[in-house]
Scaffold this motif. Structure first.
Motif, PDB file in Angstrom:
ATOM      1  N   THR A 218     -10.578  -1.173 -20.128  1.00 43.30           N
ATOM      2  CA  THR A 218     -11.594  -1.361 -19.369  1.00 43.30           C
ATOM      3  C   THR A 218     -10.689  -1.503 -17.801  1.00 43.30           C
ATOM      4  OG1 THR A 218     -11.094  -3.692 -19.830  1.00 43.30           O
ATOM      5  CG2 THR A 218     -12.888  -2.551 -20.916  1.00 43.30           C
ATOM      6  N   PHE A 219      -9.836  -0.840 -17.732  1.00 43.92           N
ATOM      7  CA  PHE A 219      -8.956  -0.600 -16.500  1.00 43.92           C
ATOM      8  C   PHE A 219     -10.137  -0.687 -15.153  1.00 43.92           C
ATOM      9  CE2 PHE A 219      -6.923   1.903 -12.922  1.00 43.92           C
ATOM     10  CZ  PHE A 219      -6.111   0.816 -12.416  1.00 43.92           C
ATOM     11  N   ASN A 220      -9.742  -1.754 -14.377  1.00 43.16           N
ATOM     12  CA  ASN A 220     -10.608  -1.931 -13.416  1.00 43.16           C
ATOM     13  C   ASN A 220      -9.807  -1.623 -11.974  1.00 43.16           C
ATOM     14  OD1 ASN A 220     -11.932  -3.490 -11.014  1.00 43.16           O
ATOM     15  ND2 ASN A 220     -13.058  -4.675 -12.381  1.00 43.16           N
ATOM     16  N   GLU A 221     -10.036  -0.587 -11.511  1.00 41.01           N
ATOM     17  CA  GLU A 221      -9.177  -0.033 -10.254  1.00 41.01           C
ATOM     18  C   GLU A 221      -9.520  -0.898  -9.073  1.00 41.01           C
ATOM     19  OE1 GLU A 221      -8.398   4.293  -8.114  1.00 41.01           O
ATOM     20  OE2 GLU A 221      -9.877   4.087  -9.654  1.00 41.01           O
ATOM     21  N   GLU A 222     -10.398  -1.213  -8.632  1.00 40.41           N
ATOM     22  CA  GLU A 222     -10.858  -2.018  -7.564  1.00 40.41           C
ATOM     23  C   GLU A 222      -9.904  -3.476  -7.820  1.00 40.41           C
ATOM     24  OE1 GLU A 222     -14.505  -4.364  -5.359  1.00 40.41           O
ATOM     25  OE2 GLU A 222     -14.965  -2.880  -6.973  1.00 40.41           O
ATOM     26  N   ARG A 223     -10.063  -4.157  -8.935  1.00 43.26           N
ATOM     27  CA  ARG A 223      -9.302  -5.367  -9.277  1.00 43.26           C
ATOM     28  C   ARG A 223      -7.717  -5.156  -8.946  1.00 43.26           C
ATOM     29  NH1 ARG A 223      -9.786 -10.202 -11.531  1.00 43.26           N
ATOM     30  NH2 ARG A 223      -8.026 -10.931 -12.930  1.00 43.26           N
ATOM     31  N   PHE A 224      -7.321  -3.914  -9.545  1.00 43.12           N
ATOM     32  CA  PHE A 224      -5.870  -3.460  -9.165  1.00 43.12           C
ATOM     33  C   PHE A 224      -5.461  -3.341  -8.101  1.00 43.12           C
ATOM     34  CE2 PHE A 224      -2.986  -0.124  -8.749  1.00 43.12           C
ATOM     35  CZ  PHE A 224      -1.760  -0.871  -9.049  1.00 43.12           C
ATOM     36  N   GLU A 225      -6.124  -2.716  -7.230  1.00 45.64           N
ATOM     37  CA  GLU A 225      -5.879  -2.422  -5.702  1.00 45.64           C
ATOM     38  C   GLU A 225      -5.897  -3.898  -4.769  1.00 45.64           C
ATOM     39  OE1 GLU A 225      -7.858   0.701  -4.067  1.00 45.64           O
ATOM     40  OE2 GLU A 225      -7.080   2.360  -5.476  1.00 45.64           O
ATOM     41  N   LYS A 226      -6.886  -4.617  -5.329  1.00 46.86           N
ATOM     42  CA  LYS A 226      -7.092  -5.874  -4.620  1.00 46.86           C
ATOM     43  C   LYS A 226      -5.739  -6.696  -4.947  1.00 46.86           C
ATOM     44  CE  LYS A 226      -9.799 -10.278  -4.833  1.00 46.86           C
ATOM     45  NZ  LYS A 226     -10.834 -10.903  -5.283  1.00 46.86           N
ATOM     46  N   TYR A 227      -5.358  -6.897  -5.967  1.00 49.58           N
ATOM     47  CA  TYR A 227      -4.230  -7.983  -6.274  1.00 49.58           C
ATOM     48  C   TYR A 227      -3.039  -7.206  -5.791  1.00 49.58           C
ATOM     49  CZ  TYR A 227      -7.230 -11.701  -7.608  1.00 49.58           C
ATOM     50  OH  TYR A 227      -8.121 -12.547  -7.567  1.00 49.58           O
ATOM     51  N   PHE A 228      -2.914  -5.847  -5.997  1.00 53.22           N
ATOM     52  CA  PHE A 228      -1.444  -5.027  -5.433  1.00 53.22           C
ATOM     53  C   PHE A 228      -1.471  -5.367  -3.981  1.00 53.22           C
ATOM     54  CE2 PHE A 228       0.157  -1.707  -3.167  1.00 53.22           C
ATOM     55  CZ  PHE A 228       1.331  -1.263  -3.827  1.00 53.22           C
ATOM     56  N   SER A 229      -2.634  -5.212  -3.214  1.00 51.79           N
ATOM     57  CA  SER A 229      -2.404  -5.774  -1.774  1.00 51.79           C
ATOM     58  C   SER A 229      -1.983  -7.253  -1.488  1.00 51.79           C
ATOM     59  CB  SER A 229      -3.887  -5.313  -1.223  1.00 51.79           C
ATOM     60  OG  SER A 229      -3.634  -5.360   0.232  1.00 51.79           O
ATOM     61  N   LYS A 230      -2.731  -7.994  -2.260  1.00 51.02           N
ATOM     62  CA  LYS A 230      -2.349  -9.271  -2.228  1.00 51.02           C
ATOM     63  C   LYS A 230      -0.546  -9.668  -2.415  1.00 51.02           C
ATOM     64  CE  LYS A 230      -6.715 -11.636  -3.093  1.00 51.02           C
ATOM     65  NZ  LYS A 230      -6.290 -12.829  -2.216  1.00 51.02           N
ATOM     66  N   PHE A 231      -0.451  -9.097  -3.599  1.00 53.37           N
ATOM     67  CA  PHE A 231       0.922  -9.170  -4.076  1.00 53.37           C
ATOM     68  C   PHE A 231       2.069  -8.540  -2.708  1.00 53.37           C
ATOM     69  CE2 PHE A 231       4.321  -9.368  -7.112  1.00 53.37           C
ATOM     70  CZ  PHE A 231       3.965 -10.154  -8.003  1.00 53.37           C
ATOM     71  N   GLU A 232       1.654  -7.483  -2.360  1.00 57.59           N
ATOM     72  CA  GLU A 232       2.504  -6.611  -1.414  1.00 57.59           C
ATOM     73  C   GLU A 232       2.769  -7.738  -0.238  1.00 57.59           C
ATOM     74  OE1 GLU A 232       3.705  -2.881  -0.705  1.00 57.59           O
ATOM     75  OE2 GLU A 232       4.644  -3.572  -2.668  1.00 57.59           O
ATOM     76  N   LYS A 233       1.632  -8.198   0.296  1.00 56.63           N
ATOM     77  CA  LYS A 233       1.721  -8.940   1.675  1.00 56.63           C
ATOM     78  C   LYS A 233       2.164 -10.396   1.146  1.00 56.63           C
ATOM     79  CE  LYS A 233      -2.754  -7.441   3.275  1.00 56.63           C
ATOM     80  NZ  LYS A 233      -4.254  -7.709   3.532  1.00 56.63           N
ATOM     81  N   LEU A 234       2.323 -11.011   0.120  1.00 53.79           N
ATOM     82  CA  LEU A 234       3.080 -12.246  -0.243  1.00 53.79           C
ATOM     83  C   LEU A 234       4.452 -12.007  -0.307  1.00 53.79           C
ATOM     84  CD1 LEU A 234       2.974 -15.250  -1.092  1.00 53.79           C
ATOM     85  CD2 LEU A 234       2.583 -14.561  -3.439  1.00 53.79           C
ATOM     86  N   ALA A 235       4.704 -10.748  -0.982  1.00 53.10           N
ATOM     87  CA  ALA A 235       6.255 -10.274  -1.127  1.00 53.10           C
ATOM     88  C   ALA A 235       6.801 -10.121   0.365  1.00 53.10           C
ATOM     89  CB  ALA A 235       6.372  -9.323  -1.810  1.00 53.10           C
ATOM     90  N   LYS A 236       6.048  -9.408   1.005  1.00 48.31           N
ATOM     91  CA  LYS A 236       6.608  -8.997   2.580  1.00 48.31           C
ATOM     92  C   LYS A 236       6.821 -10.396   3.424  1.00 48.31           C
ATOM     93  CE  LYS A 236       5.284  -5.967   6.411  1.00 48.31           C
ATOM     94  NZ  LYS A 236       4.767  -5.055   7.208  1.00 48.31           N
ATOM     95  N   ALA A 237       6.063 -11.081   3.062  1.00 45.27           N
ATOM     96  CA  ALA A 237       5.943 -12.790   3.905  1.00 45.27           C
ATOM     97  C   ALA A 237       7.315 -13.187   3.709  1.00 45.27           C
ATOM     98  CB  ALA A 237       4.706 -13.495   3.869  1.00 45.27           C
ATOM     99  N   ASN A 238       7.700 -13.032   2.288  1.00 46.29           N
ATOM    100  CA  ASN A 238       8.996 -13.868   1.833  1.00 46.29           C
ATOM    101  C   ASN A 238      10.062 -12.903   1.629  1.00 46.29           C
ATOM    102  OD1 ASN A 238       7.781 -16.838   1.087  1.00 46.29           O
ATOM    103  ND2 ASN A 238       6.033 -15.284   0.430  1.00 46.29           N
ATOM    104  N   ASN A 239      10.277 -11.822   2.357  1.00 41.70           N
ATOM    105  CA  ASN A 239      11.450 -10.753   2.403  1.00 41.70           C
ATOM    106  C   ASN A 239      11.823 -10.497   0.774  1.00 41.70           C
ATOM    107  OD1 ASN A 239      11.696 -10.560   5.305  1.00 41.70           O
ATOM    108  ND2 ASN A 239      12.513 -12.964   5.174  1.00 41.70           N
ATOM    109  N   ILE A 240      10.564 -10.345   0.092  1.00 42.30           N
ATOM    110  CA  ILE A 240      10.975  -9.741  -1.315  1.00 42.30           C
ATOM    111  C   ILE A 240      10.893  -8.493  -1.557  1.00 42.30           C
ATOM    112  CG2 ILE A 240      10.531 -10.259  -3.675  1.00 42.30           C
ATOM    113  CD1 ILE A 240       9.363 -13.085  -2.895  1.00 42.30           C
ATOM    114  N   LYS A 241      11.792  -7.834  -2.411  1.00 39.89           N
ATOM    115  CA  LYS A 241      11.479  -6.393  -2.668  1.00 39.89           C
ATOM    116  C   LYS A 241      11.013  -6.451  -4.235  1.00 39.89           C
ATOM    117  CE  LYS A 241      12.077  -1.916  -2.676  1.00 39.89           C
ATOM    118  NZ  LYS A 241      11.603  -0.995  -1.802  1.00 39.89           N
TER     119      LYS A 241
END
Length: 318
Positions: A218-241
Motif C-alpha cells: 500500500t505504498f503511498n507516493e504522496e505521503r512519501f514525497e511529503k515527508y521526504f521534503s520535510k526531512f530534507e528541509k529539517l536536515a538542511k536547516a541543521n547542516n545534516i547530510k
C-alpha cells in the motif's frame, strides 16, 4: 425511551471497560520493562536525552535498520560516534518527528534514513508508533506526530486501545489454537542495534515470497514525497547530510522477484532529486548469503557486519 438510553449507557460502559482491560493487559509488560530498564525504546531515548551532543551519526528507520547496522563496527572504521535509532515498524513520518526530538539533544553530522515501500505505506502499527513517541520529552513533538503524522486515524488509535492493539489481539487468539511456539533468543543490544544470532532455516528460505511492489503493497507516493521534503528541509536547516539507504534482502528473495519497482522507483526518484541513494543489495557488488539473515528481511549479526561496512563506504563518499 428510557430503556433505549439505558442500553446506550450500558453499551458505552462495557466498551470503556473492554478498552481499559485491553490497556492493562497490553501496556503492563511495557510498564514492567521500563521499570526494570529493559524496554528497548526507553533505553534508546534515554541514551539520546542524557548524552547531549554525543552522536555524530544517527540511524533512523524500521527494524530492518536496527538489525542491519552495528555502531561498534561503524565507529571502529570511521571517526564517528554513531547511534541506531531504528524502531519496530517505524515509518517515514515517525522518522521525521523522531529526528525533530533528537535534534533537541544531538547535533549529528549524518543521518541515515531507510527507503523501502513499507516505510511509506497506508498500514500503520500504531502500538509501535506510540510506544516510540511515548518517550519523546517534547509534548509538541508527540502531539504533532499523532495529529499531523497520522490525522484522524492517529487520534482514534491513540485514545482507543481496542484499535491500537487490534493486530496483537488477533495474533494472541491465533496462538491459542496454534501448536507452533516461536523460540525466543536472548536479546543483545549495542547502541540501539539488535545483535541477532538467529539464522534463517532451509524451510523458511523455501517459503520466501517476492519483494513487495506497488501492486502488492500500500505504498503511498504522496505521503512519501511529503515527508521526504520535510526531512530534507529539517536536515538542511541543521547542516545534516542525509544518507538514503535500502537495506539488503536475502538473495533468494531477489532471485524470485521479477518486478523490481521498489528499487527502480527510488533510483529514479533519487536521480530527479539529485540525492545519493544506496541500495545495499547492489552497492559495490557486496555479496550476501541467505544465511546472513534471521528471516525473510532482517539481517543477523553476519549480515549486519557486511551492511555496516557498506555504510562506512557511503560515509566516505559523503
Amino acid at each position: 425511551m428510557k430503556k433505549f438510553l439505558k442500553q446506550i449507557v450500558y453499551g458505552l460502559f462495557f466498551f470503556v471497560l473492554i478498552n481499559l482491560i485491553i490497556l492493562v493487559i497490553y501496556e503492563y509488560p511495557a510498564y514492567k520493562a521500563i521499570k526494570n530498564k529493559t524496554h528497548k525504546n526507553y533505553l534508546k531515548w534515554n541514551d539520546i536525552h542524557t548524552n547531549k551532543n554525543k552522536y555524530d551519526l544517527i540511524i533512523l528507520g524500521s527494524s530492518r535498520m536496527y538489525s542491519a547496522f552495528n555502531p561498534e563496527i561503524i565507529d571502529k572504521h570511521s571517526n564517528l560516534n554513531s547511534y541506531n535509532m531504528g524502531t519496530s515498524a517505524q515509518d517515514i513520518a515517525e522518522s521525521y518527528y523522531s529526528l525533530k526530538e533528537i535534534l533537541d539533544y544531538q547535533s549529528p553530522k549524518y543521518v541515515v534514513l531507510e527507503l523501502y515501500f513499507e516505510t511509506s505505506d497506508d498500514i500503520h502499527d500504531f502500538y509501535q508508533i506510540f510506544s516510540n513517541a511515548s518517550f519523546f520529552n517534547s509534548t509538541k513533538n508527540k502531539y504533532d506526530l499523532v495529529t499531523d503524522g497520522y490525522g484522524e486515524k492517529g487520534i482514534v488509535n491513540y485514545v482507543l486501545p481496542l484499535l491500537k492493539f487490534n493486530n496483537y489481539i488477533k495474533q494472541d487468539f491465533i496462538s491459542l489454537v496454534s501448536n507452533k511456539k516461536e523460540k525466543r533468543t536472548s536479546e543483545k543490544w549495542i547502541k540501539g542495534y539488535f545483535y541477532d544470532t538467529t539464522t534463517v532455516t532451509i524451510q523458511q528460505i523455501k517459503s520466501f515470497k517476492p519483494i513487495g511492489n506497488k501492486e502488492t503493497t500500500t505504498f503511498n507516493e504522496e505521503r512519501f514525497e511529503k515527508y521526504f521534503s520535510k526531512f530534507e528541509k529539517l536536515a538542511k536547516a541543521n547542516n545534516i547530510k542525509i544518507i538514503y539507504i535500502r537495506t539488503p534482502y536475502p538473495p533468494t528473495r531477489i532471485a524470485i522477484t521479477s518486478k523490481t519497482d521498489e528499487r527502480d522507483y527510488y533510483k529514479k526518484f533519487s536521480d530527479i532529486k539529485k540525492i545519493r541513494y544506496y541500495d545495499l543489495n547492489t552497492y559495490l557488488n557486496w555479496k550476501y548469503l541467505d544465511t546472513d539473515f534471521s528471516n525473510y528481511h532482517h539481517a543477523n549479526y553476519k549480515g549486519a557486519e557486511k551492511a555496516s561496512k557498506q555504510l562506512i563506504e557511503t560515509i566516505k563518499e559523503n
